[in-house]
Design an enzyme around this catalytic site. Structure first.
Site, PDB file in Angstrom:
ATOM      1  N   LYS A  51       0.845  -1.205   0.000  1.00 18.05           N
ATOM      2  CA  LYS A  51       0.000   0.000   0.000  1.00 18.05           C
ATOM      3  C   LYS A  51       0.875   1.248   0.000  1.00 18.05           C
ATOM      4  O   LYS A  51       0.618   2.202  -0.737  1.00 18.05           O
ATOM      5  CB  LYS A  51      -0.923  -0.008   1.237  1.00 18.05           C
ATOM      6  CG  LYS A  51      -2.014  -1.069   1.169  1.00 18.05           C
ATOM      7  CD  LYS A  51      -2.739  -1.245   2.503  1.00 18.05           C
ATOM      8  CE  LYS A  51      -3.596  -2.508   2.478  1.00 18.05           C
ATOM      9  NZ  LYS A  51      -4.171  -2.861   3.766  1.00 18.05           N
ATOM     10  N   GLN A  95      -4.851  -1.809   9.975  1.00 17.41           N
ATOM     11  CA  GLN A  95      -4.525  -3.086   9.339  1.00 17.41           C
ATOM     12  C   GLN A  95      -5.073  -4.240  10.176  1.00 17.41           C
ATOM     13  O   GLN A  95      -4.775  -4.356  11.366  1.00 17.41           O
ATOM     14  CB  GLN A  95      -2.998  -3.198   9.160  1.00 17.41           C
ATOM     15  CG  GLN A  95      -2.555  -4.399   8.360  1.00 17.41           C
ATOM     16  CD  GLN A  95      -2.988  -4.328   6.889  1.00 17.41           C
ATOM     17  OE1 GLN A  95      -2.945  -3.282   6.253  1.00 17.41           O
ATOM     18  NE2 GLN A  95      -3.429  -5.453   6.345  1.00 17.41           N
ATOM     19  N   ASP A 118     -11.083   2.179   3.918  1.00 18.08           N
ATOM     20  CA  ASP A 118     -11.230   0.727   3.751  1.00 18.08           C
ATOM     21  C   ASP A 118     -12.701   0.378   3.534  1.00 18.08           C
ATOM     22  O   ASP A 118     -13.030  -0.738   3.117  1.00 18.08           O
ATOM     23  CB  ASP A 118     -10.726  -0.013   5.006  1.00 18.08           C
ATOM     24  CG  ASP A 118      -9.377  -0.667   4.780  1.00 18.08           C
ATOM     25  OD1 ASP A 118      -9.005  -0.892   3.612  1.00 18.08           O
ATOM     26  OD2 ASP A 118      -8.699  -0.961   5.781  1.00 18.08           O
TER      27      ASP A 118
END
Ligand code: NAP
Length: 283
Positions: A51, A95, A118
């Site tokens: 990312k 995460q 997200d």
């Protein structure tokens, strides 16, 4: 058989995003993503690097906040709250998986929906649930799957789709997104009695489980469009998906490789959300 080339399609998305970032920079807006990581997890570290690498490539700033395993839910929420009010931050991701001592639902709920790139917050999932019109910061893996198939002019309306896996981040949202696109969707999971019956019925088969070789050639129909979301590291260090690629590809019209299929599309759609969020927070 044609490969659904996630790397190629993701690079097209990333090059469009590069132009959008340049335009934002001209308006003195510097898109910024903050990634929060708790504890040590080699797979997570690999995804975070991917990312950050993609952010750098297209001019998005990315900060990584690393915390030890013993971080409390309250301390993590307090960090998120300060990022929520920091106007230089446009996207916040935590995460996953988090250590078991931390409440993942409470942490996700703490993220400001406008910065939830997200797309895991109930607000963004709820909007996605309503219809395609309301899809906003949609979860990046399901968005990536839709974008990849659309690139190859694969349509969803009236198609028999089987999704294997019903997680909140892949299986459930991709099922809803395809239902919104008028597919007939069957969702399978660990309690499904006859998995092969459902996978054989699929014109489009999407597998997000995390078990190498789960889907074998005898479990798919001829002409299937096979999308493999699974990422599994084998003892020899190589990476594979959940579908027996070698044999299923002989029966498929289209198939995603692992690596190089859904993974790069996930990253591209995540960064698309960051740019979208930076634009909106600066109108
Ligand atoms: P997850 O939360 O562990 O969910 C796995 C799902 O598979 C669960 O719904 C589980 O059902 C179901 N399942 C387990 N064994 C099964 C079986 N034998 N038959 C049918 N269903 C079964 O995983 P996830 O986060 O969705 O991720 C799934 C895979 O995709 C992992 O390999 C992950 O690394 C990968 N992934 C890839 C990307 C990408 O960008 N390519 C993004 C996200 C995830 P129960 O809940 O009932 O046990």
């Amino acid at each position: 058989m044609q490969i659904l080339d996630g790397r190629k399609v993701a690079s097209l998305i990333l090059s469009e995003l590069t132009n959008e970032v340049v335009l934002l920079n001209k308006k003195n807006v510097q898109p910024k993503l903050v990634i929060i990581s708790v504890g040590e997890n080699p797979a997570s570290a690999l995804y975070i690097r991917a990312k950050q690498h993609a952010c750098k490539k297209i001019g998005i700033l990315s900060d990584l906040l690393k915390f030890p395993e013993n971080l409390t839910t309250e301390a993590l929420i307090s960090t998120i709250q300060s990022l929520n009010t920091d106007s230089s931050v446009h996207g916040i991701i935590v995460q996953l998986p988090l250590p078991k001592t931390i409440s993942t639902p409470l942490v996700i709920r703490a993220i400001l929906p406008k910065k939830d790139v997200d797309g895991f917050h109930a607000y963004n999932l709820g909007k996605m649930f309503l219809s395609t019109e309301f899809e906003d910061l949609a979860p990046s893996t399901p968005s990536g799957i839709v974008r990849l198939l659309e690139h190859y002019e694969i349509t969803f309306e009236g198609k028999e789709v089987t999704v294997v896996g019903h997680s909140n981040i892949v299986g459930k949202p991709i099922s809803v997104m395809l239902l919104n696109r008028n597919a007939t969707v069957t969702i399978c999971h660990i309690y499904t009695k006859d998995l092969a019956k459902h996978t054989r019925n699929a014109e489009i088969l999407i597998v997000a489980v995390g078990k190498p070789g789960l889907i074998t050639a005898d479990m798919v129909r001829s002409g299937v469009i096979a999308v493999d979301v699974g990422i599994n590291r084998l003892p020899d260090g190589s990476v594979c998906g959940d579908i027996d690629f070698l044999n299923v590809s002989k029966k498929a019209t289209f198939i995603t490789p692992v690596p190089g299929g859904v993974g790069p599309m996930t990253v591209a759609c995540l960064l698309e959300n960051v740019v979208k969020s930076a634009k909106r927070l600066n109108i």
